[in-house]
Design an enzyme around this catalytic site. Sequence first.
Site, PDB file in Angstrom:
ATOM      1  N   ARG A  47       0.870  -1.355   0.045  1.00 33.55           N
ATOM      2  CA  ARG A  47       0.170  -0.020  -0.054  1.00 33.55           C
ATOM      3  C   ARG A  47       0.847   1.216  -0.013  1.00 33.55           C
ATOM      4  NH1 ARG A  47      -1.877   2.144   4.576  1.00 33.55           N
ATOM      5  NH2 ARG A  47      -2.229   0.018   5.407  1.00 33.55           N
ATOM      6  N   TYR A  99     -14.983  17.336 -16.138  1.00 37.09           N
ATOM      7  CA  TYR A  99     -15.200  15.764 -16.296  1.00 37.09           C
ATOM      8  C   TYR A  99     -16.318  15.829 -15.281  1.00 37.09           C
ATOM      9  CZ  TYR A  99     -14.971  10.883 -15.919  1.00 37.09           C
ATOM     10  OH  TYR A  99     -15.290   9.671 -15.451  1.00 37.09           O
ATOM     11  N   ASP A 171      -5.791  19.271 -15.414  1.00 38.46           N
ATOM     12  CA  ASP A 171      -6.094  17.867 -15.887  1.00 38.46           C
ATOM     13  C   ASP A 171      -5.652  17.741 -17.425  1.00 38.46           C
ATOM     14  OD1 ASP A 171      -7.414  15.517 -16.954  1.00 38.46           O
ATOM     15  OD2 ASP A 171      -9.013  15.651 -15.488  1.00 38.46           O
ATOM     16  N   LYS A 196      -7.161   6.385 -19.945  1.00 36.42           N
ATOM     17  CA  LYS A 196      -7.484   6.846 -21.257  1.00 36.42           C
ATOM     18  C   LYS A 196      -6.326   6.500 -22.169  1.00 36.42           C
ATOM     19  CE  LYS A 196     -11.438   8.166 -19.191  1.00 36.42           C
ATOM     20  NZ  LYS A 196     -11.625   9.329 -18.730  1.00 36.42           N
TER      21      LYS A 196
HETATM   22  C1  LIG Z   1     -12.116   9.720 -17.285  1.00 34.61           C
HETATM   23  C2  LIG Z   1     -11.543  11.071 -16.775  1.00 34.61           C
HETATM   24  C3  LIG Z   1     -11.178  11.282 -15.418  1.00 34.61           C
HETATM   25  C4  LIG Z   1     -11.574  10.143 -14.614  1.00 34.61           C
HETATM   26  O1  LIG Z   1     -11.073   8.964 -14.669  1.00 34.61           O
HETATM   27  P1  LIG Z   1     -11.380   7.770 -13.861  1.00 34.61           P
HETATM   28  O2  LIG Z   1     -10.173   6.778 -13.697  1.00 34.61           O
HETATM   29  O3  LIG Z   1     -12.489   6.966 -14.466  1.00 34.61           O
HETATM   30  O4  LIG Z   1     -11.525   8.082 -12.537  1.00 34.61           O
HETATM   31  C5  LIG Z   1     -10.913  12.418 -14.919  1.00 34.61           C
HETATM   32  N1  LIG Z   1     -10.624  13.426 -15.893  1.00 34.61           N
HETATM   33  C6  LIG Z   1     -10.875  13.445 -17.284  1.00 34.61           C
HETATM   34  C7  LIG Z   1     -10.527  14.407 -18.002  1.00 34.61           C
HETATM   35  C8  LIG Z   1     -11.336  12.108 -17.653  1.00 34.61           C
HETATM   36  O5  LIG Z   1     -11.467  11.916 -18.958  1.00 34.61           O
END
Ligand SMILES: *Cc1c(COP(=O)(O)O)cnc(C)c1O
Length: 372
Positions: A47, A99, A171, A196
């Site tokens: 962890r 998001y 982000d 992604k």
């Molecule tokens: C998908 C996404 C998130 C969240 O990602 P998770 O891994 O599903 O929690 C946050 N910011 C953006 C821009 C995203 O496309």
Amino acid sequence: MRIETIAVHAGAHVDPGTGAVTPAIHPSTTFERDADGSYPRGFLYSRNSNPNRSALEECLAALEGGEAAAAFASASAATSAILLTLRPGDHIVAPIDAYHGTLRLLRETFAGWGLDTTFVDMADTAAVRAAIRASTRLILVETPSNPLWKITDIAAIGEIAGEAGALYVCDNTTATPVLQSPFNLGADLVLHATTKYLGGHGDVLGGVVVSRTRDARFDRIRAVQASGGAVPSPFDCWLVRRGIRTLPYRVRAHCENALQVATFLHGHPRVEVVHYPGLPTHPAHDVARRQMTAFGGMVSVQVRGDQARAMEVAAKLRVFTRATSFGGTESLVEHRASIEGAGTRTPENLLRLSVGLEHPDDLIDDLGQALS
Ligand SMILES: *Cc1c(COP(=O)(O)O)cnc(C)c1O
């Protein structure tokens, strides 16, 4: 070194014990101590840290040009870790089109813990400036933003964050470090959903916070990671690290395909409007050209007609799969308004396309038959 070389080599070391070139997966939750109680190899309990996670964090920090990174089980966990370093009464300025999960986290979870958020249109720097209070501690931007792929001028908002003395978080999920370098434009922290493009194959969930400097703020994020425990498994880390090896080449192909798809849709008689920062008609095309090296793999299209017509087009697509998320090799289509539900700001005739790595002519043929 260039990003292609970093993507292949950062955090990837030949195993000294076996000579294995490809890293092993270390599922062990615990690591041996020396007789004197110390941990000479640096690992204690999974962890807190794990060889696969450390390798991934080293790679992610290098990709963004930051000094340190903390990997999480999802980007939502990474976002939560940043928010947990704030205090009740602190104020946040966040994009009105952040998001969907981030909006929910701020509105439904952290509002109850005393974090107050003002949601603004980040394209409007005057509105951002007007939203600043004495208690503003964090400004979050996300560019290109979902699902209209609006562009925020990262450096311009960075100046406001600097004047306010607020932590500046970008982000960078949709752009990836291949297209955009927020640290060069004033960001303090960069956030990614490795789910992604970084993972890139739709088979692993993950998130990361990268810090420009290894400072006290980063230590607090690291503490939330270890004590909160929302950590990615060794296999998850291994998969993301594996995906990153080809990241620059995949992202370039996503961008080329998306530009072709957007250009085709832009001229189509059954299309009302196409949202893609690479089109000269995009309202912030100039800002995108300044801060990005290409325009990403995400395109949204508003078809002529209503929600039913948009759903009908989505239903007729054969190469595009109807599913949420993005950044994988396969093309996806999603009717965002219906999944976002009541109160959504997304137009009802909008389809969001994650343009994959198929041949662009096959994608264009598919869109052509579905629109006809
Ligand atoms: C998908 C996404 C998130 C969240 O990602 P998770 O891994 O599903 O929690 C946050 N910011 C953006 C821009 C995203 O496309």
